[in-house]
Design a protein around this motif. Sequence first.
Motif, PDB file in Angstrom:
ATOM      1  N   TYR A  83       0.833  -1.194   0.000  1.00 39.04           N
ATOM      2  CA  TYR A  83       0.000   0.000   0.000  1.00 39.04           C
ATOM      3  C   TYR A  83       0.874   1.251   0.000  1.00 39.04           C
ATOM      4  CZ  TYR A  83       1.044   0.001   5.006  1.00 39.04           C
ATOM      5  OH  TYR A  83       1.683   0.005   6.209  1.00 39.04           O
ATOM      6  N   THR A  84       0.285   2.334  -0.488  1.00 38.18           N
ATOM      7  CA  THR A  84       0.966   3.624  -0.500  1.00 38.18           C
ATOM      8  C   THR A  84       0.427   4.448   0.643  1.00 38.18           C
ATOM      9  OG1 THR A  84       1.216   3.513  -2.875  1.00 38.18           O
ATOM     10  CG2 THR A  84       1.475   5.675  -1.865  1.00 38.18           C
ATOM     11  N   GLU A  85       1.337   4.999   1.416  1.00 37.77           N
ATOM     12  CA  GLU A  85       0.951   5.755   2.604  1.00 37.77           C
ATOM     13  C   GLU A  85       1.435   7.200   2.487  1.00 37.77           C
ATOM     14  OE1 GLU A  85       1.036   4.870   7.323  1.00 37.77           O
ATOM     15  OE2 GLU A  85       2.803   4.299   6.190  1.00 37.77           O
ATOM     16  N   THR A  86       0.565   8.121   2.826  1.00 37.25           N
ATOM     17  CA  THR A  86       0.924   9.525   2.891  1.00 37.25           C
ATOM     18  C   THR A  86       0.836   9.958   4.350  1.00 37.25           C
ATOM     19  OG1 THR A  86      -0.009   9.896   0.706  1.00 37.25           O
ATOM     20  CG2 THR A  86       0.384  11.847   2.070  1.00 37.25           C
ATOM     21  N   ILE A  87       1.944  10.449   4.883  1.00 30.80           N
ATOM     22  CA  ILE A  87       1.998  10.874   6.281  1.00 30.80           C
ATOM     23  C   ILE A  87       2.367  12.353   6.325  1.00 30.80           C
ATOM     24  CG2 ILE A  87       3.157  10.561   8.497  1.00 30.80           C
ATOM     25  CD1 ILE A  87       3.701   7.669   7.667  1.00 30.80           C
ATOM     26  N   TYR A  88       1.625  13.109   7.122  1.00 31.10           N
ATOM     27  CA  TYR A  88       1.923  14.521   7.336  1.00 31.10           C
ATOM     28  C   TYR A  88       2.493  14.679   8.739  1.00 31.10           C
ATOM     29  CZ  TYR A  88      -1.017  15.206   3.258  1.00 31.10           C
ATOM     30  OH  TYR A  88      -1.538  15.153   1.999  1.00 31.10           O
ATOM     31  N   ARG A  89       3.639  15.340   8.849  1.00 29.97           N
ATOM     32  CA  ARG A  89       4.271  15.567  10.145  1.00 29.97           C
ATOM     33  C   ARG A  89       4.641  17.036  10.268  1.00 29.97           C
ATOM     34  NH1 ARG A  89       7.033  10.359   9.413  1.00 29.97           N
ATOM     35  NH2 ARG A  89       6.042   8.904  10.825  1.00 29.97           N
ATOM     36  N   GLU A  90       4.568  17.506  11.519  1.00 28.37           N
ATOM     37  CA  GLU A  90       4.943  18.892  11.784  1.00 28.37           C
ATOM     38  C   GLU A  90       6.433  18.948  12.124  1.00 28.37           C
ATOM     39  OE1 GLU A  90       3.652  22.636  14.606  1.00 28.37           O
ATOM     40  OE2 GLU A  90       2.451  20.814  14.616  1.00 28.37           O
ATOM     41  N   ALA A  91       7.163  19.805  11.429  1.00 27.80           N
ATOM     42  CA  ALA A  91       8.598  19.977  11.660  1.00 27.80           C
ATOM     43  C   ALA A  91       8.817  20.912  12.854  1.00 27.80           C
ATOM     44  CB  ALA A  91       9.272  20.538  10.421  1.00 27.80           C
ATOM     45  N   ASP A  93      10.153  23.788  12.964  1.00 19.75           N
ATOM     46  CA  ASP A  93       9.842  25.182  12.648  1.00 19.75           C
ATOM     47  C   ASP A  93       8.349  25.432  12.439  1.00 19.75           C
ATOM     48  OD1 ASP A  93       9.348  24.002  10.234  1.00 19.75           O
ATOM     49  OD2 ASP A  93      10.799  25.191   9.090  1.00 19.75           O
ATOM     50  N   GLY A  94       7.515  24.395  12.649  1.00 21.89           N
ATOM     51  CA  GLY A  94       6.068  24.556  12.536  1.00 21.89           C
ATOM     52  C   GLY A  94       5.522  24.242  11.157  1.00 21.89           C
ATOM     53  N   SER A  95       6.388  24.022  10.190  1.00 21.70           N
ATOM     54  CA  SER A  95       5.908  23.705   8.844  1.00 21.70           C
ATOM     55  C   SER A  95       5.452  22.248   8.787  1.00 21.70           C
ATOM     56  CB  SER A  95       7.011  23.955   7.806  1.00 21.70           C
ATOM     57  OG  SER A  95       8.090  23.075   8.036  1.00 21.70           O
ATOM     58  N   LEU A  96       4.631  21.956   7.813  1.00 19.43           N
ATOM     59  CA  LEU A  96       4.077  20.620   7.649  1.00 19.43           C
ATOM     60  C   LEU A  96       4.805  19.915   6.510  1.00 19.43           C
ATOM     61  CD1 LEU A  96       1.793  19.082   9.046  1.00 19.43           C
ATOM     62  CD2 LEU A  96       0.283  19.815   7.230  1.00 19.43           C
ATOM     63  N   SER A  97       5.325  18.730   6.788  1.00 23.75           N
ATOM     64  CA  SER A  97       6.003  17.975   5.737  1.00 23.75           C
ATOM     65  C   SER A  97       5.137  16.779   5.342  1.00 23.75           C
ATOM     66  CB  SER A  97       7.377  17.504   6.205  1.00 23.75           C
ATOM     67  OG  SER A  97       7.247  16.568   7.239  1.00 23.75           O
ATOM     68  N   LYS A  98       5.197  16.431   4.070  1.00 21.58           N
ATOM     69  CA  LYS A  98       4.402  15.342   3.530  1.00 21.58           C
ATOM     70  C   LYS A  98       5.346  14.239   3.066  1.00 21.58           C
ATOM     71  CE  LYS A  98       1.262  14.475  -0.333  1.00 21.58           C
ATOM     72  NZ  LYS A  98       0.541  15.100  -1.448  1.00 21.58           N
ATOM     73  N   THR A  99       5.097  13.018   3.544  1.00 27.28           N
ATOM     74  CA  THR A  99       5.896  11.868   3.158  1.00 27.28           C
ATOM     75  C   THR A  99       4.983  10.864   2.484  1.00 27.28           C
ATOM     76  OG1 THR A  99       7.264  12.172   5.116  1.00 27.28           O
ATOM     77  CG2 THR A  99       7.432  10.058   4.000  1.00 27.28           C
ATOM     78  N   ARG A 100       5.418  10.326   1.353  1.00 28.75           N
ATOM     79  CA  ARG A 100       4.633   9.320   0.628  1.00 28.75           C
ATOM     80  C   ARG A 100       5.569   8.166   0.276  1.00 28.75           C
ATOM     81  NH1 ARG A 100      -0.319   9.490  -2.066  1.00 28.75           N
ATOM     82  NH2 ARG A 100      -0.444   8.097  -3.851  1.00 28.75           N
ATOM     83  N   ASP A 101       5.210   6.961   0.710  1.00 28.84           N
ATOM     84  CA  ASP A 101       6.034   5.808   0.387  1.00 28.84           C
ATOM     85  C   ASP A 101       5.167   4.561   0.251  1.00 28.84           C
ATOM     86  OD1 ASP A 101       5.757   6.149   3.284  1.00 28.84           O
ATOM     87  OD2 ASP A 101       6.984   4.348   3.444  1.00 28.84           O
ATOM     88  N   THR A 102       5.731   3.534  -0.378  1.00 30.93           N
ATOM     89  CA  THR A 102       5.043   2.261  -0.534  1.00 30.93           C
ATOM     90  C   THR A 102       5.534   1.323   0.556  1.00 30.93           C
ATOM     91  OG1 THR A 102       4.856   2.570  -2.909  1.00 30.93           O
ATOM     92  CG2 THR A 102       4.622   0.323  -2.088  1.00 30.93           C
ATOM     93  N   ASP A 103       4.598   0.765   1.301  1.00 30.56           N
ATOM     94  CA  ASP A 103       4.921  -0.094   2.425  1.00 30.56           C
ATOM     95  C   ASP A 103       4.326  -1.482   2.206  1.00 30.56           C
ATOM     96  OD1 ASP A 103       6.181   2.014   3.801  1.00 30.56           O
ATOM     97  OD2 ASP A 103       4.268   2.690   4.616  1.00 30.56           O
ATOM     98  N   TYR A 104       4.760  -2.415   3.050  1.00 32.80           N
ATOM     99  CA  TYR A 104       4.261  -3.784   3.006  1.00 32.80           C
ATOM    100  C   TYR A 104       3.836  -4.189   4.411  1.00 32.80           C
ATOM    101  CZ  TYR A 104       4.327  -8.839   3.261  1.00 32.80           C
ATOM    102  OH  TYR A 104       3.979 -10.142   3.501  1.00 32.80           O
ATOM    103  N   GLN A 105       2.762  -4.940   4.479  1.00 31.53           N
ATOM    104  CA  GLN A 105       2.339  -5.512   5.745  1.00 31.53           C
ATOM    105  C   GLN A 105       1.731  -6.873   5.457  1.00 31.53           C
ATOM    106  OE1 GLN A 105       0.785  -2.822   8.752  1.00 31.53           O
ATOM    107  NE2 GLN A 105      -1.016  -4.124   8.854  1.00 31.53           N
ATOM    108  N   GLY A 106       2.042  -7.856   6.290  1.00 30.78           N
ATOM    109  CA  GLY A 106       1.514  -9.180   6.012  1.00 30.78           C
ATOM    110  C   GLY A 106       1.624 -10.145   7.172  1.00 30.78           C
ATOM    111  N   PHE A 107       1.120 -11.326   6.934  1.00 26.73           N
ATOM    112  CA  PHE A 107       1.118 -12.401   7.918  1.00 26.73           C
ATOM    113  C   PHE A 107       1.649 -13.655   7.253  1.00 26.73           C
ATOM    114  CE2 PHE A 107      -0.774 -16.275   9.483  1.00 26.73           C
ATOM    115  CZ  PHE A 107      -0.563 -16.183  10.846  1.00 26.73           C
TER     116      PHE A 107
END
Length: 191
Positions: A83-91, A93-107
């Motif tokens: 799946y592709t995940e988009t995560i927003y985090r506050e730096a 300095d107060g700015s918002l950074s956007k991270t997008r990556d492809t991850d794996y999860q399974g059993f």
Amino acid sequence: MNRLKVILTAVIVLILASQASAFDGKRKGVVLGLGLGFSPWVHGSLDDPEEESAQGGFAGNVIAGYALSEKDVVLVVHDGVFYTETIYREALDGSLSKTRDTDYQGFRGIGYRRYMDPAGRSLFVTAALGEQRASKEETGFISGFGLLVGGGIEFTKHLEFYASYAAGTASHDAHDYTFSQFMLSFTGVIY
């Protein structure tokens, strides 16, 4: 030299003939399956509830096992979701950074599948214990104890609709991580 060729040819023919009889359409003996589908829900949380994420993605499953009877199968299960995940985090300095990556999860684990009827048209349930795994950019590859429950319907011999829910926990770099996924797939099974 010719004698060796004849012996090798005979051995190969015998091996192929014995393997062909293993997949005779009767759910007894070796069972193999491969499925493709999607996951409407993949969930992960690292310590902090604010770090929770829920996504959907492309799913696949593999089974390999041995049918003890027409209704009972002991198997190895591997269900996974990309799946592709988009995560927003506050730096800082107060700015918002956007991270997008492809991850794996399974059993992956060892389990038991019970078919309600002989091969053909049958409902089934699956339960397994094993390892819940995740590969995320921020944590790398982590794994921990997991369990899987699932079920479905065999429409015809060799074609199933399968649904499963798997969940687990892990510790990584002094953080606790919980993760789970729900997936749906169509699975081709040979026996």
